[in-house]
Design a protein around this motif. Structure first.
Motif, short mmCIF file in Angstrom:
data_model
loop_
_atom_site.label_atom_id
_atom_site.label_comp_id
_atom_site.label_asym_id
_atom_site.label_seq_id
_atom_site.Cartn_x
_atom_site.Cartn_y
_atom_site.Cartn_z
N GLN A 82 0.83 -1.21 0.00
CA GLN A 82 0.00 0.00 0.00
C GLN A 82 0.87 1.26 0.00
OE1 GLN A 82 -2.07 -1.15 3.55
NE2 GLN A 82 -3.95 -1.68 2.43
N TRP A 83 1.92 1.25 0.81
CA TRP A 83 2.82 2.41 0.89
C TRP A 83 3.52 2.63 -0.45
CZ3 TRP A 83 3.71 6.87 2.62
CH2 TRP A 83 4.98 7.44 2.67
N LEU A 84 3.99 1.55 -1.07
CA LEU A 84 4.67 1.69 -2.36
C LEU A 84 3.72 2.17 -3.44
CD1 LEU A 84 7.04 -1.40 -2.25
CD2 LEU A 84 7.63 1.01 -1.86
N ALA A 85 2.47 1.73 -3.41
CA ALA A 85 1.48 2.23 -4.37
C ALA A 85 1.23 3.72 -4.15
CB ALA A 85 0.17 1.44 -4.23
N HIS A 86 1.19 4.13 -2.89
CA HIS A 86 1.02 5.54 -2.53
C HIS A 86 2.15 6.37 -3.13
CE1 HIS A 86 -0.22 8.80 0.28
NE2 HIS A 86 1.08 9.05 0.35
N ILE A 87 3.38 5.88 -3.00
CA ILE A 87 4.56 6.57 -3.55
C ILE A 87 4.50 6.56 -5.08
CG2 ILE A 87 7.09 6.48 -3.78
CD1 ILE A 87 6.01 7.41 -1.00
N ARG A 88 4.28 5.39 -5.66
CA ARG A 88 4.25 5.23 -7.12
C ARG A 88 3.20 6.13 -7.77
NH1 ARG A 88 2.86 0.35 -6.96
NH2 ARG A 88 4.93 -0.46 -6.53
N ASN A 89 2.05 6.28 -7.12
CA ASN A 89 0.96 7.07 -7.68
C ASN A 89 1.14 8.57 -7.47
OD1 ASN A 89 -0.30 4.74 -8.54
ND2 ASN A 89 -1.49 4.53 -6.67
N GLY A 90 2.21 8.97 -6.79
CA GLY A 90 2.49 10.39 -6.61
C GLY A 90 1.45 11.12 -5.80
N VAL A 91 0.89 10.45 -4.81
CA VAL A 91 -0.15 11.06 -3.99
C VAL A 91 0.37 12.33 -3.32
CG1 VAL A 91 -1.67 10.72 -1.99
CG2 VAL A 91 -1.31 8.85 -3.63
N ASP A 92 1.58 12.25 -2.78
CA ASP A 92 2.20 13.42 -2.14
C ASP A 92 3.10 14.12 -3.15
OD1 ASP A 92 1.04 12.82 0.38
OD2 ASP A 92 2.61 11.36 0.77
N GLN A 93 2.87 15.41 -3.36
CA GLN A 93 3.65 16.20 -4.31
C GLN A 93 4.64 17.08 -3.53
OE1 GLN A 93 3.52 16.01 -7.72
NE2 GLN A 93 2.23 14.23 -7.31
N TYR A 94 5.82 16.52 -3.23
CA TYR A 94 6.82 17.26 -2.47
C TYR A 94 7.61 18.20 -3.37
CZ TYR A 94 6.11 13.96 1.34
OH TYR A 94 5.56 13.21 2.35
N GLU A 95 7.81 19.40 -2.86
CA GLU A 95 8.76 20.31 -3.48
C GLU A 95 10.10 20.17 -2.76
OE1 GLU A 95 7.26 24.31 -3.79
OE2 GLU A 95 5.35 23.62 -4.60
N GLN A 96 10.04 19.91 -1.47
CA GLN A 96 11.23 19.67 -0.65
C GLN A 96 10.87 18.67 0.43
OE1 GLN A 96 11.83 23.77 0.67
NE2 GLN A 96 13.87 23.68 -0.25
N LEU A 97 11.86 17.86 0.81
CA LEU A 97 11.69 16.90 1.89
C LEU A 97 13.04 16.64 2.52
CD1 LEU A 97 9.91 14.89 3.46
CD2 LEU A 97 10.33 13.23 1.63
N GLY A 98 13.16 16.88 3.80
CA GLY A 98 14.43 16.67 4.48
C GLY A 98 14.24 16.39 5.95
N ASN A 99 15.29 15.90 6.57
CA ASN A 99 15.27 15.58 8.00
C ASN A 99 16.33 16.39 8.74
OD1 ASN A 99 13.37 13.59 7.44
ND2 ASN A 99 14.89 12.00 7.26
N THR A 100 16.03 16.71 9.98
CA THR A 100 17.00 17.35 10.86
C THR A 100 16.95 16.65 12.21
OG1 THR A 100 15.40 18.99 11.66
CG2 THR A 100 16.75 19.62 9.76
N GLY A 101 17.94 16.92 13.03
CA GLY A 101 17.96 16.40 14.39
C GLY A 101 17.87 14.89 14.46
N MET A 102 18.44 14.22 13.47
CA MET A 102 18.32 12.76 13.43
C MET A 102 19.28 12.10 14.41
SD MET A 102 17.39 11.71 9.52
CE MET A 102 19.05 11.60 9.00
N ALA A 103 18.80 11.00 14.97
CA ALA A 103 19.61 10.17 15.85
C ALA A 103 19.30 8.71 15.54
CB ALA A 103 19.31 10.47 17.31
N VAL A 104 20.31 7.87 15.67
CA VAL A 104 20.13 6.44 15.50
C VAL A 104 20.63 5.77 16.77
CG1 VAL A 104 20.83 4.38 14.20
CG2 VAL A 104 20.40 6.53 13.00
N HIS A 105 19.77 4.92 17.33
CA HIS A 105 20.13 4.15 18.52
C HIS A 105 20.16 2.69 18.12
CE1 HIS A 105 19.53 7.73 20.98
NE2 HIS A 105 18.45 7.94 20.24
N LEU A 106 21.31 2.04 18.35
CA LEU A 106 21.49 0.65 17.97
C LEU A 106 21.25 -0.27 19.15
CD1 LEU A 106 24.73 1.00 15.83
CD2 LEU A 106 22.41 0.62 15.00
N TYR A 107 20.55 -1.37 18.87
CA TYR A 107 20.26 -2.41 19.86
C TYR A 107 20.55 -3.75 19.19
CZ TYR A 107 17.77 1.57 21.81
OH TYR A 107 17.44 2.81 22.28
N GLY A 108 21.82 -4.08 19.06
CA GLY A 108 22.19 -5.30 18.35
C GLY A 108 21.89 -5.15 16.87
#
Length: 153
Positions: free
Chosen positions: A78-104
């Protein structure tokens, strides 16, 4: 001739040095894995902007589940169909303040997503928080769950 006490002290120093080296190596590997997950997060954004469901599919586990910022639930297809069909029309998309916590073999990535998207013909700027859960299988990281929440100002 070495005394037993001196040999024991030398052995303890050697053991402590080995432990420090192992800890440093583990920290270095954890840093490398965190950087890999962050690079996948960035690739995800690029795939979304380009409506590249094929590229995004490579990042997702078969059991992937997504809860969007409106509370809608989608499985991988369903998510891939959502992406493929261009439901969301982004002009910009980015992340800030990212953190990754590893647990094995599990990584939890969090951060703030900021986008500029067209809604009903108008450009809208939004911010939200996200949590993505990644697992490592056969040496590859795959996202198994994603959740997004809009930040209301």
């Amino acid at each position: 001739m070495k005394s037993p006490r001196r040999s024991m002290i030398a052995g303890c120093i050697l053991l402590a040095g080995m432990c420090l080296e192992i800890a440093a190596q583990h920290g270095r590997l954890a840093g490398e894995e965190s950087a890999r997950v962050l690079s996948f997060e960035n690739a995800w954004n690029q795939a979304e902007v380009r409506h590249d469901a094929r590229a995004l599919s490579m990042l997702l586990a078969e059991t992937f589940e997504f809860t969007d910022d409106n509370g809608h639930f989608m499985n991988k297809s369903q998510w891939l169909a959502h992406i493929r069909n261009g439901v969301d029309q982004y002009e910009q998309l980015g992340n800030t303040g990212m953190a990754v916590h590893l647990y094995g073999d599990v990584a939890v990535a969090t951060g703030i997503c900021q986008d500029k998207i067209k809604e009903k013909g108008k450009a809208v700027v939004r911010s939200g928080r996200f949590t993505n859960t990644w697992i490592q299988q056969n040496g590859e990281w795959k996202c198994v769950a994603s959740q997004a929440t809009l930040i209301r100002y």
